[in-house]
Design an enzyme around this catalytic site. Sequence first.
Site, PDB file in Angstrom:
ATOM      1  N   ALA A 255      96.462  97.494  30.107  1.00 44.53           N
ATOM      2  CA  ALA A 255      95.210  97.321  29.365  1.00 44.53           C
ATOM      3  C   ALA A 255      95.073  95.891  28.859  1.00 44.53           C
ATOM      4  CB  ALA A 255      95.153  98.305  28.200  1.00 44.53           C
ATOM      5  N   TYR A 256      96.156  95.330  28.391  1.00 43.04           N
ATOM      6  CA  TYR A 256      96.142  93.957  27.883  1.00 43.04           C
ATOM      7  C   TYR A 256      95.866  92.973  29.009  1.00 43.04           C
ATOM      8  CZ  TYR A 256      97.930  89.645  25.739  1.00 43.04           C
ATOM      9  OH  TYR A 256      98.079  88.360  25.259  1.00 43.04           O
ATOM     10  N   ALA A 257      96.566  93.138  30.149  1.00 44.08           N
ATOM     11  CA  ALA A 257      96.362  92.241  31.290  1.00 44.08           C
ATOM     12  C   ALA A 257      94.933  92.332  31.810  1.00 44.08           C
ATOM     13  CB  ALA A 257      97.360  92.567  32.405  1.00 44.08           C
TER      14      ALA A 257
END
Length: 245
Positions: free
Chosen positions: A153-155
């Site tokens: 999700a962060y990437a």
Amino acid sequence: MTDTTTRVAIVTGGSGGIGRAAAERLATDGFAVVVHYNGNKERAEETVRAITEAGGRAVTAGGDIADETAATELFDTAAREFGGVDVLVHTAGIMPLSPLATLDLDVFDRIQRVNVRGTFVVGKLAAQRLRPGGAIINFSTSITRLQPPAYGAYAASKAAVEAITLILARELRGKDITVNTVAPGPTATPLFLEGKSQELIDQIAGNNPFQRLGEPGDIAEAVAFLAGPARWVNGQTLFVNGGAA
């Protein structure tokens, strides 16, 4: 106090870590700095105090950078206190980690709101309000290339930041404003260190040729470059990771 000849920078997430290092580094280059925070006013005031005690000029401004009204007030503060704004350094972001199979979608939505919508909102305002000769400096991560488990999700949010950066750079044709992204590798900040064992930290630190974690000051040097002399660098993602990726 206003001075239209002084260069002025807004640093989101300036209360700690990379944001604080960037704010202090720009202040040493003569920038007046608006130090943004969202929830930790005391640490933002510490950043301002460090700058002013060293002879610089800085003020704090709080608010949710994904909220257009709050973000507008951030730019209004720069105009009111220092006469305008020349550089936006957008370090604010969040990094909850989870495998995709078990990720709470409410957490996913929060990551995208802060990291993607936040970048879009402050980028929109900067495009409207930065003076010629200015610079927008967004933040991604080397995780977009390293792609370890649990960072999905962060990437995804930071890959969106890189896309927004290049598109905005092209949209600002003729405005004399550069738009770039800094993509740090593992850096010794509270955001990175939280929840990691010393064994894991040492393992990660050994993955680059220098065999250490980056320091916030290492990243701040790249910010100073893009905010100052790097006028022919535009629409780029600059990986600042010691050779880790």
